[in-house]
Design an enzyme around this catalytic site. Structure first.
Site, PDB file in Angstrom:
ATOM      1  N   ASP A   1       0.530  12.312   5.819  1.00 27.34           N
ATOM      2  CA  ASP A   1      -0.518  11.296   5.908  1.00 27.34           C
ATOM      3  C   ASP A   1      -1.534  11.618   6.997  1.00 27.34           C
ATOM      4  O   ASP A   1      -2.402  10.807   7.304  1.00 27.34           O
ATOM      5  CB  ASP A   1       0.081   9.905   6.121  1.00 27.34           C
ATOM      6  CG  ASP A   1       0.768   9.751   7.478  1.00 27.34           C
ATOM      7  OD1 ASP A   1       0.982  10.777   8.169  1.00 27.34           O
ATOM      8  OD2 ASP A   1       1.089   8.608   7.856  1.00 27.34           O
TER       9      ASP A   1
ATOM     10  N   HIS B   1      -3.949  -3.526   3.954  1.00 29.27           N
ATOM     11  CA  HIS B   1      -3.635  -2.190   3.426  1.00 29.27           C
ATOM     12  C   HIS B   1      -4.894  -1.499   2.901  1.00 29.27           C
ATOM     13  O   HIS B   1      -5.176  -0.345   3.245  1.00 29.27           O
ATOM     14  CB  HIS B   1      -2.602  -2.349   2.305  1.00 29.27           C
ATOM     15  CG  HIS B   1      -2.214  -1.083   1.614  1.00 29.27           C
ATOM     16  ND1 HIS B   1      -1.032  -0.425   1.882  1.00 29.27           N
ATOM     17  CD2 HIS B   1      -2.826  -0.353   0.641  1.00 29.27           C
ATOM     18  CE1 HIS B   1      -0.938   0.647   1.121  1.00 29.27           C
ATOM     19  NE2 HIS B   1      -2.017   0.719   0.347  1.00 29.27           N
ATOM     20  N   GLU B   2      -5.675  -2.193   2.078  1.00 25.17           N
ATOM     21  CA  GLU B   2      -6.850  -1.567   1.456  1.00 25.17           C
ATOM     22  C   GLU B   2      -7.949  -1.274   2.477  1.00 25.17           C
ATOM     23  O   GLU B   2      -8.633  -0.246   2.390  1.00 25.17           O
ATOM     24  CB  GLU B   2      -7.384  -2.443   0.322  1.00 25.17           C
ATOM     25  CG  GLU B   2      -6.410  -2.666  -0.819  1.00 25.17           C
ATOM     26  CD  GLU B   2      -5.891  -1.384  -1.445  1.00 25.17           C
ATOM     27  OE1 GLU B   2      -6.557  -0.332  -1.325  1.00 25.17           O
ATOM     28  OE2 GLU B   2      -4.803  -1.425  -2.046  1.00 25.17           O
TER      29      GLU B   2
ATOM     30  N   HIS C   1      -7.351   2.009   4.030  1.00 23.18           N
ATOM     31  CA  HIS C   1      -7.935   3.130   3.279  1.00 23.18           C
ATOM     32  C   HIS C   1      -9.428   3.256   3.571  1.00 23.18           C
ATOM     33  O   HIS C   1      -9.944   4.357   3.796  1.00 23.18           O
ATOM     34  CB  HIS C   1      -7.735   2.926   1.779  1.00 23.18           C
ATOM     35  CG  HIS C   1      -6.334   3.108   1.303  1.00 23.18           C
ATOM     36  ND1 HIS C   1      -5.519   4.134   1.718  1.00 23.18           N
ATOM     37  CD2 HIS C   1      -5.598   2.376   0.416  1.00 23.18           C
ATOM     38  CE1 HIS C   1      -4.345   4.040   1.109  1.00 23.18           C
ATOM     39  NE2 HIS C   1      -4.369   2.972   0.321  1.00 23.18           N
TER      40      HIS C   1
ATOM     41  N   LEU D   1      -2.908  -4.575  -7.326  1.00 22.77           N
ATOM     42  CA  LEU D   1      -3.195  -5.567  -6.298  1.00 22.77           C
ATOM     43  C   LEU D   1      -4.584  -5.350  -5.704  1.00 22.77           C
ATOM     44  O   LEU D   1      -5.302  -6.311  -5.427  1.00 22.77           O
ATOM     45  CB  LEU D   1      -2.147  -5.508  -5.187  1.00 22.77           C
ATOM     46  CG  LEU D   1      -0.825  -6.236  -5.428  1.00 22.77           C
ATOM     47  CD1 LEU D   1      -0.032  -5.622  -6.572  1.00 22.77           C
ATOM     48  CD2 LEU D   1       0.017  -6.268  -4.156  1.00 22.77           C
TER      49      LEU D   1
END
Length: 335
Positions: free
Chosen positions: A263, A243-244, A247, A203
């Site tokens: 995490d 989400h990305e 990061h 994705l």
């Protein structure tokens, strides 16, 4: 709950490259997350895998990683003690690089604007599904990450390429892609057509803050999962980018990319591994003999777009640390 650690993480990244799929028989896995599950049609994000290889092969990058985590912990401790103040809302300038073969891959300006709006809602805590956050996590939710996104340019390029991998080819004109626009000062997002790696449909993926300013720094999203209108269910609410970008702003996957991993965020419950699809709340995992209700609705898990709708306060602190005036991504503040 987990405490913040960074001292030997670079070594941990290197040694765990081949161990993430090993099941600890003493731990209870999450719903649908055991090794026998067919992952077709489920979220795939190789950002951590790519990072591990990069850290293993590049001593300079490992040093930057160690400094990044030391500064992040220092910022978090000083913020807690009132010795520093968060610098207010940071508006990140965004350049979207669209590389397309078909009309469907050439995402429209309206769809790009839609994706930017999703990012602003999710990071601002104004997403309408935030009302679904369970009561037990209300006390640790991040009401507003204090990060916003502003589209400043869209660059388009036609290609004959039908599929892309995760080797950053889309980030270089010399390999058929588009060079990043000043990555120190802009968040570059590349939108490509089909993206695969080792037979998996990908994705998206992203670089982490130790890569700030490098030629490949930024986020890649496959066109079917970008924005909302015309995107492919169940990843059609723009949450792949949420989400990305997490990061990109120094968030790890919530399970720490290891069985009952870390995490580096104290207020996200330890969980066995990734969650998929749309789990029912509450979902319990057992790690080290302790049963916990897990935060599968966090943007950094692997659930469907409709099942993720929150960051935690600890995640907010990590992101603020990197966009702070002294942080790894301070260059995003200059424009």
């Amino acid at each position: 709950m987990k405490k913040l650690l960074f001292g030997i993480l670079a070594l941990g990244f290197m040694s765990s490259c081949n161990s993430d799929n090993v099941t600890n028989q003493n731990e209870n896995p999450s719903n649908g997350a055991d090794a026998s599950v067919n992952l077709a049609g489920k979220r795939e994000c190789p950002s951590e895998e790519i990072r591990k290889v990069a850290l293993q092969n590049n001593p300079e990058l490992r040093q930057k990683f160690n400094v990044l985590e030391a500064n992040t912990e220092k910022f978090a401790n000083e913020l807690k003690l009132g010795k520093v103040l968060a610098d207010g809302t940071v508006e990140i300038p965004v350049v979207v690089n669209v590389i397309y073969k078909t009309a469907a891959e050439n995402v429209s300006d309206a769809r790009i604007a839609e994706q930017i709006a999703v990012l602003n809602a999710d990071y601002g805590g104004t997403n309408t599904d935030a009302s679904n956050i369970p009561t037990e996590f209300q006390t640790v939710k991040a009401d507003d990450v204090k990060v916003r996104f502003k589209l400043v340019n869209t660059i388009r390029k036609s290609t004959s390429k039908t599929s892309w991998g995760t080797n950053d080819a889309m980030k270089k004109a010399s390999t058929g892609g588009l060079d990043a626009t000043t990555p120190t000062n802009y968040l570059n997002i590349w939108v490509v057509g089909k993206m695969t790696s080792q037979g998996r449909t990908i994705l998206g993926y992203a670089t982490f803050p130790e890569s700030a300013g490098l030629w490949n720094d930024g986020v890649v999203i496959a066109a079917p999962f970008f924005g909302k209108t015309g995107a492919s269910a169940p990843f059609n609410l723009g949450r792949t980018a949420t989400h990305e970008v997490g990061h990109y702003l120094n968030l790890r996957h919530i399970w720490g990319d290891a069985n009952c991993g870390n995490d580096l965020v104290a207020d996200t419950p330890t969980q066995t591994t990734a969650n998929y699809n749309k789990p029912s709340y509450p979902l319990y995992n057992t790690c080290s003999g302790v049963s916990r209700s897990v935060m599968f609705m966090n943007y950094m898990d692997y659930v469907d777009d409709a099942a993720m709708f929150m960051f935690s306060a600890g995640q907010k602190t990590r992101m603020q640390a990197v966009v702070d005036a002294s942080g790894s991504r301070a260059g995003l503040r200059v424009l």
